[in-house]
Design a protein around this motif. Structure first.
Motif, mmCIF file in Angstrom:
data_model
loop_
_atom_site.group_PDB
_atom_site.id
_atom_site.type_symbol
_atom_site.label_atom_id
_atom_site.label_comp_id
_atom_site.label_asym_id
_atom_site.label_seq_id
_atom_site.Cartn_x
_atom_site.Cartn_y
_atom_site.Cartn_z
ATOM 1 N N LEU A 103 1.503 -2.819 4.631
ATOM 2 C CA LEU A 103 1.900 -1.432 4.820
ATOM 3 C C LEU A 103 3.279 -1.368 5.451
ATOM 4 C CD1 LEU A 103 1.296 1.633 5.005
ATOM 5 C CD2 LEU A 103 0.180 1.159 7.194
ATOM 6 N N ARG B 234 -3.373 7.356 7.951
ATOM 7 C CA ARG B 234 -2.958 6.094 8.547
ATOM 8 C C ARG B 234 -4.133 5.143 8.730
ATOM 9 N NH1 ARG B 234 -0.264 5.597 14.448
ATOM 10 N NH2 ARG B 234 -2.396 6.070 15.033
ATOM 11 N N LEU C 83 0.863 -1.168 0.000
ATOM 12 C CA LEU C 83 0.000 0.000 0.000
ATOM 13 C C LEU C 83 0.907 1.228 0.000
ATOM 14 C CD1 LEU C 83 -2.470 -1.222 2.739
ATOM 15 C CD2 LEU C 83 -2.798 -1.279 0.260
ATOM 16 N N TYR D 36 5.686 1.180 7.321
ATOM 17 C CA TYR D 36 5.423 2.413 8.066
ATOM 18 C C TYR D 36 6.574 2.623 9.050
ATOM 19 C CZ TYR D 36 2.004 5.862 9.711
ATOM 20 O OH TYR D 36 1.337 7.018 9.991
ATOM 21 N N PHE E 185 -4.955 3.388 5.561
ATOM 22 C CA PHE E 185 -4.002 2.303 5.328
ATOM 23 C C PHE E 185 -4.397 1.077 6.150
ATOM 24 C CE2 PHE E 185 -0.835 5.773 4.370
ATOM 25 C CZ PHE E 185 -0.534 5.383 3.082
#
Length: 137
Positions: free
Chosen positions: A87, A73, A40, A89, A76
């Motif tokens: 994801l 966020r 993503l 991050y 996501f």
């Protein structure tokens, strides 16, 4: 030249997966273990971070397949929950517990996210001093 800054933190990365994902039971992973996953990615403001992740993948010999684009966020997280991809991050996500999700540190990338406070040198805003007093470091 008219800006000042203070480093706040340096972070590594984590991957956010659905709790039932085959890698979700791991304590840490290497980025290359995600080479067959759909990543993503963020909307335009996320471009520097997206490029960072892409370059880290390229250094490890694979081009990440990208899927759904998000801005926030929680967007996501929803896409991960729906099985639309994984994801990558900053590792601060490890403290953001969400039902149905698992965040796992990516061990082979080092501290690649640098977070700083930036302000104008000549600012007369009285809140800046108090804000800076609250920052770590």
């Amino acid at each position: 030249a008219d800006l000042e800054s203070r480093s706040i933190s340096n972070e590594g990365l984590a991957v956010v997966l659905p709790a039932g994902h085959s890698l979700a039971a791991r304590d840490a992973i290497d980025l290359v273990e995600l080479k067959n996953e759909t990543f993503l990615v963020g909307d335009t403001p996320w471009l520097p971070f997206t490029n960072l992740v892409r370059n880290l993948c390229l250094e490890r010999g694979f081009t990440p397949e990208t899927g759904q684009v998000a801005y926030l966020r929680d967007e996501f997280f929803t896409f991960v929950l729906l099985g639309m991809g994984v994801l990558i991050y900053p590792e601060s996500v490890l403290s953001a517990k969400r039902s149905g999700l698992k965040a796992i540190p990516v061990r082979d990338v080092g501290k690649v996210v640098h977070i700083s406070a930036v302000w104008r040198k000549n600012s007369h805003n009285p809140a800046i001093g108090g804000f800076l007093d609250l920052l770590p470091g």
